[in-house]
Design a protein around this motif. Structure first.
Motif, PDB file in Angstrom:
ATOM      1  N   ALA B 139      29.054  -1.393  71.432  1.00 53.73           N
ATOM      2  CA  ALA B 139      27.933  -2.091  70.793  1.00 53.73           C
ATOM      3  C   ALA B 139      28.448  -3.032  69.705  1.00 53.73           C
ATOM      4  N   VAL B 140      29.400  -2.542  68.906  1.00 56.26           N
ATOM      5  CA  VAL B 140      29.937  -3.364  67.828  1.00 56.26           C
ATOM      6  C   VAL B 140      30.615  -4.606  68.405  1.00 56.26           C
ATOM      7  N   ALA B 141      31.423  -4.389  69.460  1.00 52.28           N
ATOM      8  CA  ALA B 141      32.137  -5.525  70.049  1.00 52.28           C
ATOM      9  C   ALA B 141      31.161  -6.588  70.537  1.00 52.28           C
ATOM     10  N   SER B 142      30.076  -6.158  71.162  1.00 52.97           N
ATOM     11  CA  SER B 142      29.172  -7.188  71.688  1.00 52.97           C
ATOM     12  C   SER B 142      28.271  -7.750  70.593  1.00 52.97           C
ATOM     13  N   SER B 143      28.244  -7.116  69.408  1.00 55.00           N
ATOM     14  CA  SER B 143      27.440  -7.661  68.304  1.00 55.00           C
ATOM     15  C   SER B 143      28.181  -8.726  67.505  1.00 55.00           C
ATOM     16  N   VAL B 144      29.507  -8.777  67.645  1.00 50.40           N
ATOM     17  CA  VAL B 144      30.295  -9.634  66.754  1.00 50.40           C
ATOM     18  C   VAL B 144      29.838 -11.097  66.717  1.00 50.40           C
ATOM     19  N   PRO B 145      29.617 -11.732  67.865  1.00 50.90           N
ATOM     20  CA  PRO B 145      29.161 -13.137  67.781  1.00 50.90           C
ATOM     21  C   PRO B 145      27.857 -13.264  66.989  1.00 50.90           C
TER      22      PRO B 145
END
Lengths: 249, 219, 224
Positions: B139-145
Motif C-alpha cells: 500500500a505504501v509503495a503504491s501511495s508514493v506518487p
C-alpha cells in the motif's frame, strides 16, 4: 486404511437466497488425493475456500483432526497453518523475493529459525527446478514458475492438507505441464490434497477419488477414476465430460 | 531590471524562504500523521470515529485552505481559542493535508488485491501479521506518487500564509512592491525563490516515481 | 453569552451580499473551465504529436503549472504584466487568465492521457469493420475519451472554485472580502461576528464543492 483427516458435515454456503453449496458432506483420509470437477459455478472453488475458512458458512461444519475450521474463530490462524492453499492467480507477494515469499510465513507465524527455513526453502525450490531464481522478484518469473513457487510456499508450512484451486487455469498451455508434474510428484510422496481442476487427463491420472459437483451438491463420487472418466454412472456427469470431447455428433 | 536592488532584497527573501520551508515541512509532517491516524481508523472501521473521520476528510477536501485559515485565525479567537500565526499555519496545512493524505493512503490500501490478504491468511498469518508484512508495504509503495503530489500541493498552498500575517515569500514580495514599487524585480525574485523551494521536490518526485514503476514492472 | 455573529448575517442584505461574493468565485471558475476545456482539447491533441519542440514546450508549460503557486501567477499577471506592458487589467480578467492558463494545462494533460489510453486495438477493430477514419473517431474513440474526461473535468471545477478564494489577494471583492466588510461594519454592535461570518463562509464553500466532487466520484465509478 489411513486415518480420517478432514470431515465436512452438511456444509451450507450461500449468498442471500442463493445457495452455492447445499448440504455437502465429505471425508478425506490422510494421503488421499481428491479431485473435484464440475461445470463453472457449481461451487467447487467455494468449497475449497470454505475449507480454508476464507468464506463464512451458513450451516454444517468442517473439522480438521476433529477441530472445527471456521472464519473469524480464535483458533483460525493456527488451523490455517495446517491447511495449505494455492490459488489460480498464484498470488505471490510482489514486494518480496522468491526466497522471502517462501520463508515469510514459517518465520513470522511458526517462529522458526531463519537458517533452517531457508535451507528447507532452497531444497524445495531445487525440487521444482527454481533454486537459481531464489533472489528474483515474482514479476521476473513466468506464470508456471510463479505457480511452482506458490506451491513451495504452501509446502514450507508443512500443511497436513493442500488445497489447489484451478492452479493451471491462468497459465499458458505450455506451462501447464511443469506445474502438474510438481503436483504429481507430491501425490506420489503421499501428500493429502484436494484439487479443483479442468484438466481431465490430469484428474484421471492423479485422483484417488473423483467428486463430480453440480449446483453445490455431490452428484457422483467415484473411487475408480478410470472407470468414472470412461463410464460415468450419472447422466449429468456424462454430459459434462462430453463437453471435453470434440467428436462430431 | 535593477540587479543591485534585487541583491539588496535577497536577505529578506531568504528569511521568508526559511520561514515558508519551516512551516511547510512541519505542516507536511502533521499531514502525514493525521492521514495515517485517519486511514487506520477507517481501515479498522471504528464506530463513531469512522463517521467523524469521513466528515473531516470531506469538509477539508472541499474547502479552500484560505477559508480554513481565516476560520482558524480570525473566527476561533472569538470563542476563546487563540493561536500564533505560525502555529495556525502549521495546523491549517496539517488539517487540509491530512484530509488529502487520508484519501491517498486509502486508495493505496484499496489497490492491494484482496487475494493478497487471503493468501497471507491461508499461510496462517493473523490479520495483523498480514497487514504488517503483506498489505502495508504494498500500500505504501503504491501511495508514493500520491504522497509526493500532496507534498507539492501543500508547499504551494503555503502561498496563502501572508493573509494571516506570516512573513512568507508572498508577504515579502507584496510588501516590497508596496513600499518601493520595484514590481518586476520583486516578482522575478519571487519566482526564483519558489523554484528553489519546489523544483528539487518535483525532480526528486519524478525520479522516485520512475524508480517505483521500475520496481513494480521490472522494466 | 454574546452573539456569535450569525444574527449579523440575518440583518439587512448581508447574507445576500455574502452569496453574491461567492457567485464571483463560481463565475470565474465556470468561465475559466469553459476556456480551459476548449484550449485543453486542442493542446491535448497537439501533445500526442511526435514533434520534439512541441513536446519540450509542453513539458515546460506543465512543469510551471505544476510547481508555481497560483497566487504567484496571479501576482505576475496582475502586477507584473500591467507594469511591463503598461496595459490596464481588471482583477477579474487577470484571474480568468491565470485560471485558464492553469486549467488548460490540466485539461490538455487529461485529454492526452485519455487519447493514449484508448488501446490501439480499438482503432484497428473499428477499421477492420470497414469504418471510415472520420467515423472511427466519431463513434468509437471520442465517446470513450469523453467518458473518461467528464468526471475529471468536473473535479477540476471544484478545484478552481476553491482556488478562486485567492482572488481577494489581488483586490477582488469575493466572499471572504465581503465577509470582512460585514464584520468591519458591525464591529461595535457585534464584536464576535467574525466567528459566525467565517464559519458560514466555510460551510458555504463546502456546500458548493462537496456535491460537485461527489458527482465527479460517482461518474468516475459509473463510467469506469
Amino acid at each position: 486404511m489411513e486415518k480420517e483427516l478432514l470431515r465436512i458435515e452438511h456444509l451450507k454456503k450461500g449468498y442471500g437466497t442463493n445457495d452455492v453449496i447445499n448440504d455437502l458432506s465429505l471425508t478425506v483420509r490422510k494421503g488421499e488425493v481428491i479431485v473435484v470437477i464440475g461445470p463453472s459455478g457449481c461451487g467447487k472453488s467455494t468449497l475449497l475456500r470454505c475449507v480454508n475458512a476464507l468464506e463464512d458458512i451458513q450451516g454444517g461444519q468442517i473439522l480438521l483432526d476433529g477441530e472445527p475450521v471456521r472464519k473469524n474463530a480464535p483458533n483460525i490462524s493456527r488451523m490455517r497453518e495446517k491447511i495449505g492453499m494455492v490459488f489460480q492467480s498464484y498470488d505471490l507477494f510482489p514486494h518480496r523475493t522468491i526466497l522471502d515469499n517462501i520463508t515469510l510465513a514459517p518465520m513470522k507465524v511458526q517462529k522458526r529459525k531463519k537458517a533452517e527455513v531457508e535451507q528447507e526453502a532452497l531444497e524445495l525450490l531445487d525440487r521444482v527446478g527454481l533454486k537459481d531464481r531464489k533472489d528474483d522478484y515474482p514479476r521476473q518469473l513466468s506464470g508456471g514458475q510463479k505457480q511452482r513457487v506458490a506451491i513451495v510456499r504452501a509446502l514450507c508450512m508443512h500443511p497436513e492438507i493442500l488445497l489447489l484451486d484451478e492452479i493451471t487455469a491462468a497459465l499458458d498451455p505450455e506451462m501447464v505441464r511443469e506445474v502438474l508434474d510438481v503436483v504429481l510428484s507430491l501425490a506420489k510422496a503421499g501428500s493429502t490434497m484436494m484439487i479443483v481442476t479442468h484438466e481431465m487427463a490430469f484428474a484421471k491420472a492423479i485422483a484417488d477419488r473423483v467428486i463430480f459437483l453440480e449446483n453445490g451438491q455431490i452428484v457422483e463420487e467415484s473411487s475408480d477414476p478410470k472407470a468414472f472418466f470412461e463410464r460415468p454412472e450419472t447422466e449429468r456427469a456424462r454430459q459434462f465430460l462430453h463437453t471435453f470431447d470434440y467428436e462430431s455428433d | 531590471m535593477d540587479l543591485a536592488v534585487m541583491q539588496s532584497y535577497l536577505p529578506l527573501y531568504r528569511d521568508a524562504l526559511f520561514l515558508t520551508l519551516r512551516i511547510g515541512w512541519q505542516g507536511v509532517f502533521l499531514a502525514l500523521v493525521f492521514g495515517l491516524v485517519c486511514v487506520i481508523i477507517l481501515h479498522l472501521k471504528i464506530p463513531v470515529l469512522k463517521t467523524l473521520t469521513g466528515f473531516y476528510v470531506e469538509l477539508f477536501r472541499n474547502t479552500p485552505l484560505l477559508v480554513q485559515l481565516f476560520f482558524l485565525y480570525f473566527a476561533l479567537p472569538r470563542i476563546g481559542i487563540r493561536m500564533t500565526p505560525e502555529f495556525t499555519g502549521c495546523l491549517g496545512l496539517g488539517l487540509i493535508g491530512g484530509a488529502y493524505m487520508t484519501e491517498t493512503f486509502r486508495s493505496g490500501l484499496e489497490s492491494v488485491p484482496k487475494i493478497q490478504e487471503e493468501s497471507a491468511q491461508s499461510l496462517g498469518m493473523t490479520p495483523l501479521l498480514a497487514f504488517r508484512h503483506v498489505i502495508l508495504p504494498q500500500a505504501v509503495a503504491s501511495s508514493v506518487p500520491g504522497i509526493l503530489a500532496n507534498v507539492i500541493f501543500l508547499l504551494k498552498e503555503t502561498s496563502v500564509f501572508s493573509t494571516i500575517s506570516l512573513m512568507d515569500l508572498m508577504f515579502t514580495a507584496k510588501d516590497l512592491i508596496g513600499m518601493y514599487a520595484k514590481t518586476i524585480e520583486c516578482l522575478v525574485l519571487l519566482v526564483i525563490f519558489y523554484l528553489i523551494m519546489l523544483l528539487p521536490v518535483s525532480v526528486a518526485g519524478s525520479v522516485l516515481e520512475r524508480r517505483l514503476r521500475h520496481a513494480e514492472f521490472g522494466d | 453569552m454574546q452573539s456569535l455573529g450569525i444574527d449579523v448575517l440575518l440583518r439587512g442584505t448581508n447574507f445576500l451580499r455574502l452569496l453574491s461574493g461567492l457567485w464571483v468565485a463560481v463565475r470565474i471558475s465556470l468561465i475559466s473551465v469553459a476556456i480551459s476545456i476548449a484550449f485543453g482539447i486542442v493542446m491535448g491533441m497537439l501533445m500526442t504529436s511526435k514533434n520534439r519542440i512541441l513536446q519540450v514546450i509542453f513539458r515546460i508549460y506543465l512543469e510551471i503549472v505544476r510547481i508555481m503557486p497560483q497566487m504567484v501567477l496571479l501576482f505576475i499577471v496582475y502586477f507584473g504584466t500591467t507594469r511591463v506592458f503598461g496595459w490596464n487589467l481588471s482583477s477579474e480578467k487577470a484571474a480568468v487568465i491565470v485560471f485558464s492558463f492553469w486549467g488548460t494545462a490540466e485539461m490538455g494533460d487529461l485529454v492526452r492521457g485519455a487519447l493514449i489510453s484508448i488501446p490501439k486495438i480499438q482503432y484497428e477493430s473499428a477499421r477492420a469493420l470497414g469504418m471510415k477514419e472520420k467515423d472511427v473517431y466519431l463513434y468509437v474513440i471520442l465517446p470513450q475519451t469523453i467518458r473518461r474526461m467528464i468526471p475529471l473535468s468536473i473535479n477540476l471545477i471544484t478545484r478552481m472554485i476553491k482556488t478562486t478564494s485567492l482572488v481577494m489577494m489581488i483586490g477582488m471583492v469575493e466572499v471572504l472580502k465581503v465577509g470582512q466588510q460585514i464584520i468591519e461594519a458591525n464591529r461595535r454592535t457585534s464584536p464576535n461576528a467574525a466567528f459566525g461570518v467565517f464559519a458560514v463562509v466555510f460551510i458555504l464553500y463546502f456546500l458548493i464543492c462537496w456535491p460537485i466532487s461527489r458527482l465527479s466520484v460517482w461518474l468516475e465509478k459509473r463510467w469506469a
